[in-house]
Design a protein around this motif. Structure first.
Motif, mmCIF file in Angstrom:
data_model
loop_
_atom_site.group_PDB
_atom_site.id
_atom_site.type_symbol
_atom_site.label_atom_id
_atom_site.label_comp_id
_atom_site.label_asym_id
_atom_site.label_seq_id
_atom_site.Cartn_x
_atom_site.Cartn_y
_atom_site.Cartn_z
ATOM 1 N N GLY A 1 -7.192 5.357 20.622
ATOM 2 C CA GLY A 1 -6.736 6.729 20.759
ATOM 3 C C GLY A 1 -6.755 7.505 19.459
ATOM 4 O O GLY A 1 -6.111 8.553 19.354
ATOM 5 N N ALA A 2 -7.496 7.011 18.458
ATOM 6 C CA ALA A 2 -7.601 7.735 17.186
ATOM 7 C C ALA A 2 -8.287 9.075 17.369
ATOM 8 O O ALA A 2 -8.093 9.985 16.569
ATOM 9 N N PHE A 3 -9.108 9.203 18.410
ATOM 10 C CA PHE A 3 -9.663 10.501 18.760
ATOM 11 C C PHE A 3 -9.784 10.616 20.267
ATOM 12 O O PHE A 3 -9.782 9.614 20.988
ATOM 13 N N LEU B 1 -19.938 17.582 24.307
ATOM 14 C CA LEU B 1 -18.709 16.823 24.127
ATOM 15 C C LEU B 1 -18.127 17.084 22.751
ATOM 16 O O LEU B 1 -18.869 17.253 21.779
ATOM 17 N N ALA B 2 -16.809 17.108 22.681
ATOM 18 C CA ALA B 2 -16.119 17.289 21.406
ATOM 19 C C ALA B 2 -15.244 16.066 21.146
ATOM 20 O O ALA B 2 -14.528 15.604 22.037
ATOM 21 N N LEU B 3 -15.311 15.539 19.928
ATOM 22 C CA LEU B 3 -14.462 14.442 19.500
ATOM 23 C C LEU B 3 -13.374 15.017 18.609
ATOM 24 O O LEU B 3 -13.659 15.549 17.532
ATOM 25 N N VAL B 4 -12.144 14.915 19.091
ATOM 26 C CA VAL B 4 -11.001 15.529 18.427
ATOM 27 C C VAL B 4 -10.080 14.439 17.903
ATOM 28 O O VAL B 4 -9.663 13.559 18.676
ATOM 29 N N PRO B 5 -9.737 14.437 16.630
ATOM 30 C CA PRO B 5 -8.813 13.434 16.110
ATOM 31 C C PRO B 5 -7.469 13.467 16.829
ATOM 32 O O PRO B 5 -6.919 14.548 17.069
ATOM 33 N N GLY B 6 -6.961 12.298 17.195
ATOM 34 C CA GLY B 6 -5.663 12.215 17.822
ATOM 35 C C GLY B 6 -5.694 12.589 19.291
ATOM 36 O O GLY B 6 -6.731 12.579 19.951
ATOM 37 N N ASN B 7 -4.520 12.933 19.820
ATOM 38 C CA ASN B 7 -4.344 13.314 21.207
ATOM 39 C C ASN B 7 -4.433 14.830 21.319
ATOM 40 O O ASN B 7 -3.757 15.537 20.574
ATOM 41 N N VAL B 8 -5.256 15.337 22.241
ATOM 42 C CA VAL B 8 -5.457 16.786 22.307
ATOM 43 C C VAL B 8 -4.154 17.516 22.622
ATOM 44 O O VAL B 8 -4.004 18.685 22.266
#
Length: 266
Positions: A18-20, A255-262
């Motif tokens: 879940g780091a991203f 697709l977007a890779l977002v750090p952490g929980n959106v």
């Protein structure tokens, strides 16, 4: 506050832990997907349609498959430079270097302004104000959040047209030129049906985003979803059009890779 830049040593472990978070920015593609009616003199864009070829029957007892019929510029799609006459020398969608399809993405949010004025146009000063707050635009993608994705389920709401044509947000000609010539962005993404404003056909320079950005060898992506889930900076974007030889564009998965929980981002 934006999350720290994503720098995992092991991408698979980062995803599992879940780091991203992977955020889908793509609209579903169907026969109901809104399509832009083009001005008189331009060939109409065909809608997306499936042609059933087999469905566990005498045409193929163990398979289900369809033919696909669509315009290149339908739904969430990618504009290659050769889509516009100014970009002919910069190649088709199959010639886009893959490293330009993955990179940093930032979001400029003008949804409040667009709620007051659907014809709102992004200006050079808007972008410079963003840079003063968040730093120089990266050599990646600028995503323009307007709130227009909320209308994408309905053709009439999405196009917002009257007897003067569509009324949807876009970019001033000056800002389009600035993004093409003065910024390091690779491409420009929007929530609307096209990268230009609905009224851009009537500007002194018609369709300035197409003219300037594609003419500079940059790219466009349209009909994006879920930009409200992205941080202002710190996102990695993956833009995946089909490598159609000779193609001026293609429906794309973005697709977007977002750090952490959106849920913790905004």
């Amino acid at each position: 506050m934006n999350p720290p830049a994503l720098q995992p040593s092991n991408w698979s472990d980062a995803l599992v832990s879940g780091a991203f978070t992977v955020v889908d920015l793509t609209a579903q593609l169907s026969s109901a997907t809104p399509v832009l009616p083009l001005p008189e003199g331009m060939a109409p864009i065909p809608r997306f349609e499936l042609e059933e070829l087999a469905r566990y029957d005498e045409r193929g007892e163990t398979s289900y498959q369809n033919g696909i019929h669509t315009g290149e510029h339908v739904g969430t799609h990618f504009d290659a430079p050769c889509h516009w006459v100014t970009g002919i020398e910069h190649g088709d969608v199959s010639q886009v270097p893959v490293e330009r399809l993955v990179g940093p993405a930032v979001v400029i949010d003008k949804s409040a302004e667009v709620a007051r004025d659907p014809d709102y146009l992004l200006t050079v000063e808007d972008v410079r104000a963003w840079e003063r707050a968040h730093g120089t635009l990266p050599a990646g993608w600028l995503l323009y959040r307007t709130g227009w994705a909320a209308r994408s389920h309905d053709q009439d709401l999405f196009l917002n047209a009257d007897d003067r044509g569509p009324h949807t947000p876009g970019v001033t000609p000056e800002c389009a030129r600035w993004l093409a010539e003065e910024s390091d962005i690779v491409g420009f993404g929007v929530e609307t049906v096209g990268t230009d404003a609905g009224q851009a056909f009537g500007f002194d320079l018609a369709f300035p985003v197409h003219t300037h950005l594609l003419g500079a060898g940059k790219y466009g992506i349209t009909q994006l979803q879920n930009l409200d889930l992205l941080p202002v900076t710190g996102t990695l974007i993956v833009v995946a059009p089909l490598p159609i030889v000779g193609g001026s564009g293609s429906p794309a998965r973005v697709l977007a890779l977002v750090p952490g929980n959106v849920s913790e981002v905004n």
